[in-house]
Design a protein around this motif. Structure first.
Motif, PDB file in Angstrom:
ATOM      1  N   PHE A 185       0.861  -1.649   0.201  1.00  0.00           N
ATOM      2  CA  PHE A 185       0.119   0.212   0.196  1.00  0.00           C
ATOM      3  C   PHE A 185       0.602   1.497   0.166  1.00  0.00           C
ATOM      4  N   ALA A 186       1.637   1.783   0.735  1.00  0.00           N
ATOM      5  CA  ALA A 186       2.723   2.379   0.526  1.00  0.00           C
ATOM      6  C   ALA A 186       3.769   2.939  -1.078  1.00  0.00           C
ATOM      7  N   ARG A 187       3.176   2.512  -1.921  1.00  0.00           N
ATOM      8  CA  ARG A 187       3.752   2.481  -2.960  1.00  0.00           C
ATOM      9  C   ARG A 187       2.902   2.238  -3.891  1.00  0.00           C
ATOM     10  N   GLY A 198      -2.557   6.674  -4.371  1.00  0.00           N
ATOM     11  CA  GLY A 198      -4.316   6.758  -4.002  1.00  0.00           C
ATOM     12  C   GLY A 198      -5.139   6.597  -4.423  1.00  0.00           C
ATOM     13  N   VAL A 251      -8.645   0.908   2.980  1.00  0.00           N
ATOM     14  CA  VAL A 251      -8.037   1.308   4.191  1.00  0.00           C
ATOM     15  C   VAL A 251      -7.213   0.211   4.791  1.00  0.00           C
ATOM     16  N   ASP A 291      -3.387  -0.005   7.046  1.00  0.00           N
ATOM     17  CA  ASP A 291      -2.102   0.478   7.466  1.00  0.00           C
ATOM     18  C   ASP A 291      -1.961   1.747   7.947  1.00  0.00           C
ATOM     19  N   GLY A 292      -2.425   2.913   7.023  1.00  0.00           N
ATOM     20  CA  GLY A 292      -2.377   3.892   7.667  1.00  0.00           C
ATOM     21  C   GLY A 292      -2.881   4.126   5.989  1.00  0.00           C
ATOM     22  N   TYR A 293      -2.748   3.865   5.275  1.00  0.00           N
ATOM     23  CA  TYR A 293      -3.209   3.967   4.229  1.00  0.00           C
ATOM     24  C   TYR A 293      -4.333   3.912   3.221  1.00  0.00           C
ATOM     25  N   GLU A 294      -4.936   5.096   2.288  1.00  0.00           N
ATOM     26  CA  GLU A 294      -5.955   4.822   1.403  1.00  0.00           C
ATOM     27  C   GLU A 294      -5.546   5.269   0.327  1.00  0.00           C
ATOM     28  N   VAL A 295      -6.074   3.919  -0.462  1.00  0.00           N
ATOM     29  CA  VAL A 295      -5.925   3.836  -1.938  1.00  0.00           C
ATOM     30  C   VAL A 295      -7.666   3.379  -3.117  1.00  0.00           C
TER      31      VAL A 295
END
Length: 116
Positions: free
Chosen positions: A64-66, A69, A86, A88-92
């Motif tokens: 998710f970090a890569r 958005g 949503v 691990d702190g990421y939203e895609v």
């Protein structure tokens, strides 16, 4: 990794032919709940150990970090689904046909979005 009572992933799917919205919330222990458009409960259950392992693997491989958005690039599908993930702190987010294969594997590892 989230603790058993913490949220592992939350995925909202909206659109489709009927224009419905459903959200799945999966906890670290594999328990899950399905919510309707007004966040009312629609169902609950628990993933098998194998199912939870498959979901965790899909989430890890999605990285998710890569991810951008907003996933773009796929063809427009009228009456298609739009997803918001949503984790691990990421939203895609993205339309069904624009999701990268790694996010499609996450969707495939989730419990069903509807009861039927």
């Amino acid at each position: 990794m989230p603790a058993p009572g913490e949220t592992l992933v939350r995925v909202t799917r909206s659109g489709g032919f009927a224009g419905e919205t459903h959200t799945l919330v999966v906890q670290g222990d594999g328990s899950w709940s399905r919510l309707d458009a007004k966040a009312g409960p629609e169902g609950a259950g628990k993933l098998s150990e194998q199912g939870l392992a498959a979901l965790r693997t899909a989430l890890r491989e999605a990285d998710f970090a890569r991810l951008p958005g907003i996933a773009t690039g796929g063809p427009t599908i009228y009456d298609g689904f739009f997803y918001i993930f949503v984790h691990d702190g990421y939203e895609v987010a993205g339309e069904q046909e624009s999701l990268p294969p790694a996010l499609v594997r996450v969707v495939d590892a989730l419990p069903p979005f509807t009861q039927y």
